[in-house]
Structure formats: C-alpha cells, structure tokens
Design an enzyme around this catalytic site. Sequence first.
Site, PDB file in Angstrom:
ATOM      1  N   ARG A 266       0.846  -1.208   0.000  1.00  0.00           N
ATOM      2  CA  ARG A 266       0.000   0.000   0.000  1.00  0.00           C
ATOM      3  C   ARG A 266       0.873   1.246   0.000  1.00  0.00           C
ATOM      4  NH1 ARG A 266      -4.692  -1.695   4.470  1.00  0.00           N
ATOM      5  NH2 ARG A 266      -5.140  -3.729   3.534  1.00  0.00           N
ATOM      6  N   ARG A 281       2.355   1.090  10.173  1.00  0.00           N
ATOM      7  CA  ARG A 281       1.830   1.514   8.872  1.00  0.00           C
ATOM      8  C   ARG A 281       2.973   1.512   7.853  1.00  0.00           C
ATOM      9  NH1 ARG A 281      -2.958   4.098   7.630  1.00  0.00           N
ATOM     10  NH2 ARG A 281      -3.316   4.572   9.830  1.00  0.00           N
ATOM     11  N   GLU A 353      -6.210   0.181  15.929  1.00  0.00           N
ATOM     12  CA  GLU A 353      -6.811  -0.798  15.024  1.00  0.00           C
ATOM     13  C   GLU A 353      -5.839  -1.927  14.672  1.00  0.00           C
ATOM     14  OE1 GLU A 353      -7.733  -1.448  10.394  1.00  0.00           O
ATOM     15  OE2 GLU A 353      -7.677   0.641  11.066  1.00  0.00           O
ATOM     16  N   SER A 356     -10.097  -4.995  10.620  1.00  0.00           N
ATOM     17  CA  SER A 356     -11.412  -4.514  10.183  1.00  0.00           C
ATOM     18  C   SER A 356     -12.151  -5.699   9.587  1.00  0.00           C
ATOM     19  CB  SER A 356     -11.280  -3.413   9.127  1.00  0.00           C
ATOM     20  OG  SER A 356     -10.897  -2.193   9.704  1.00  0.00           O
ATOM     21  N   ARG A 394       1.327  -5.744  13.183  1.00  0.00           N
ATOM     22  CA  ARG A 394       0.635  -5.103  14.299  1.00  0.00           C
ATOM     23  C   ARG A 394       0.448  -6.075  15.463  1.00  0.00           C
ATOM     24  NH1 ARG A 394      -3.413  -0.271  12.550  1.00  0.00           N
ATOM     25  NH2 ARG A 394      -2.019   0.689  11.016  1.00  0.00           N
TER      26      ARG A 394
END
Length: 432
Positions: A266, A281, A353, A356, A394
Amino acid sequence: MHDARLLLELGDEAVRRLARRGYALDLAGLEALSSRRAAAIGRVDELRAESKRAAAEVGKAAKGGSPSADVDALKDRARELKEQIRRAEDEVEAAEAALRDLLLSIPNLPSADAPDGDSDADAVEVRRVGDPPAFGFTPRDHVEIGEATGILDFGRAAKLSGARFSVARGPGATLERAIASFFLALHTGRHGYTEFSVPYLVTGETMTGTGQLPKFAEDLFRTGTGDRDLWLIPTAEVPLTALHAGEILETETLPRAYTSWTPCFRSEAGSYGRDTRGILRLHQFSKVELVRVCAAEDSPAELELMLGHAETCLQELGLAYRVVRLAAGDMGFNAQLTYDIEVWLPSQGTYREISSCSDCGTFQARRSGIRSKDARGGRGQVATLNGSGLPIGRTMAAILEQCQAEDGSVTLPEVLVPHAGFRRLLPDGSTE
C-alpha cells in the site's frame, strides 16, 4: 457495482443513505445516463429491425425481376442502415461506459446499523475484552524493544527501500512466521477456512471487481512488463474474493470460507505523519486474511461469525482489545457495515486498530459477476465479507508491548511457543 435501476427506485432514500457516507449522489445525472443508454439500445433495436426488412426487400426485388436501378437503390438503403447501426452501437457503448464509470465511483450503501459520523471518534464501542497490562515501569514501545534486541532493523530497511519498510532479523523473523502459522492453523483447523496460496500481482479487472479501482489507484503499487499491466495486492481480500469472478455458485456450497497469508502493498497516500513510527503503517506488510462468500440474506450473521474468528486470535494470545462499530462516513468504500478490532498498545496508552471486519453485501459480487443458483436452477445474489485475521506486524507490535518485562525481555503467549520454538526473547536478542 450498483444496479442503476435499484438506485433510481430508491431515489431520495439512496441520496440520503449515501450522504451519510459523505457522498453526494447526482440522481438526475444518473437518471439521464440511464435514459441515454436505454434510448441508444432502443435505437439499435429499431435500426436492426429496419435493416432486416430492407434485406428482405432486396431479395424480393431481385427475385421478382425489378429494374436493376430499383434493386441498387434498395441495396444502398440496406448499406446505409448498416452504417447507422454501427454508429448507434457506438453510442450504446459510449452510454454504457459513461454509466459504468459513474456506478463504479459510487460507494456501497451503508447499513442502518452503522452509526452516523465520519471519523473514528464517531465509532460506537461494542465491548472490551481483557484488562490492559499494568506495569510498575514506563513501558517501551515496540520500536525500542525491537531495536534494543536487534530483531527489528529500520535503518537497513530504509537503505534497501526507503522509508516505511522494515527488516526482521533472527527471532524477529521467526516470530513473524510463528504468528502467521498460528493464525492459519487456528482458522483452518478450528474455524473451517480453506487456505489458499494466491498471486500477489493481479489485473486491473480484478482490482475493479473488488472495488480498489478506479477510486483508489493512488493508494496502490502498479507494475508491468511489455503489454502486461498488473497491480500489487493491497490485501489477500482481492484475489480471494475474485477467485469466483464471473461464476455461478451452487447455493448448497455456501457459505465458503477462505484464508491466505500474503504480503500486502500500500502506498498509504494521504497518511503521512500518522503511525509512521515502527511497523504500524508500512508500504509492505504481511497479513492473514479472511474472506467469506454467502447467500445475500445471510451476510449479517456471517459478519458476526467472522468477527468472532478474528477476536479469537487475540483471545488465544491473551492480548487486551476492544471492538467498535465504525461510523457510516468512516467505512471503507466497499463496506455496508464494519467492525474494527483495536488492540491495546501500552506505549500509547490507547487502543489501535488491528483488524477490520466488513460486510460488503452484494456490492463486490455485482462488480465481479458472482451469482448463485439453487438445485432447481433459481438464480440468487451472493454477499462477500472480509476481515483481517490478523496482520502480522501489528500483532507482533502488540505482543512486544503487552508482554514486555522491566528487564527488557518479552515472554511469548503460550500458544506461540510451539510455532516459534522459544518462550522468551531476552534483552540481548537471544532466546530461551
């Protein structure tokens, strides 16, 4: 992709629901494009009928001995009609392309269960599980722990690829593999998912079908060679969902549950300055993904089931977390309802987070051409769902932070020991 007829039937209701997402639906523009397409198709049908009659007249005139001049005139008319048909078909193609472009840009309709709002501050907390660990010292963040023990090396990663990459070394690389192995064993052995190994490069059509294109092109990495144009997957959701693109699935084979451990790529456009420290990230990270395909009416129950599967990962690891329901304006483009799982990070003193889980309803299935049929041949719609189960980086960060000791060591959750081959990471980077 939306059905234009359904949006037009919903009318102001569609406008209202999409406004909750911050999207202004141009209902008049949609109706105009839909009417343009219908008129163009009608014109083609009329011309084809007329062309068929003209061809019959040519044959009749030639057989009936009509003067050659009359036959030639009829032939000229038949040729003119064919040219008109070609131009009318071009108009159909242009009208359909314009309508498709508009429909591809419209996000999914949010569920009534999604709260109002457009940021994480508007999310509604559903539950908290586990107590955040209490330390008699100031907890270090995962970057300090990783660099002190030598299991994470951001300097060499930057030398190789620039900012927002990481290198895991020795026990760090082993721990990453152990986490992934544990998740896959859990999902395939206990939760009934079928594991896949999938391509990391996919076509633009695949990205469009699952909703990443055209809207999120700037967030993706693109590559190609010769006449091939390919995209690096941002998540295994893309290839797993697209496995059945253009297919009709037997109803009795639903639901289907798939999982895969892949790297994810990403660009994170627009996210600069947010979570850029450490491994929270990155441009490249790995993740175990969950995808479910079910009958459309079963998607709410399937979402709760998949959410439970993702939560089980953290429960087995003994990590404190909470579940929130995202606001309508803060959900992903494809989702009609999303739960976020947020894990406790002691260094930040807050939940962040880690997963999701989204119900996409029929949105992706329509774009990808996935349908179902029952034993009697009756056609139906399918829904797709996806969730992280879980990201490796994470999860590793949360383990390093929640399981740290004052002496700088980290004791692994018991369930990881068989996969990692060690129980403790010591301050000098060795293990025992």
